[in-house]
Motif scaffolding. Sequence first.
Motif: not given
Length: 121
Positions: A38-41, A74-78, A86-88
């Motif tokens: 619901r929140t993350g990817s 939520v995964a970013g491009c790093a 990068v929060n859980e």
Amino acid sequence: MILSRSLKAFGSEGFAQVLKEEVSGLGSGVLPLQQGLRTGSNSLDGGLEIMVLRSKEAPAILRVRIGIFYQSIVAGCACADDPTPVNENTEYCEVDVEIDRRDGRARFNLVDDGSSENSEA
């Protein structure tokens, strides 16, 4: 996935604990955690917390609804300048578990607004 210990424990006081132990080690390869986001990817496998919400016995199948608390990110491009932290995130979904009484084979169905998605192991 075979839940033979849960099948054997069904009807006893220890059933919920045995089911929690067997299911908590499965992860997103078997459980529909990614579909329940619901929140993350991206769902994370570690630290699953399982609640047994209800169970029902049928002649060929045991049906158990469980609630699963788990983590996502939520995964970013790093990239070095990526502003996305990068929060859980804490996620929750409900899953119907159907355990075949003959062999303990389990099927996991994500409960989602009256519809469900199948994940069989």
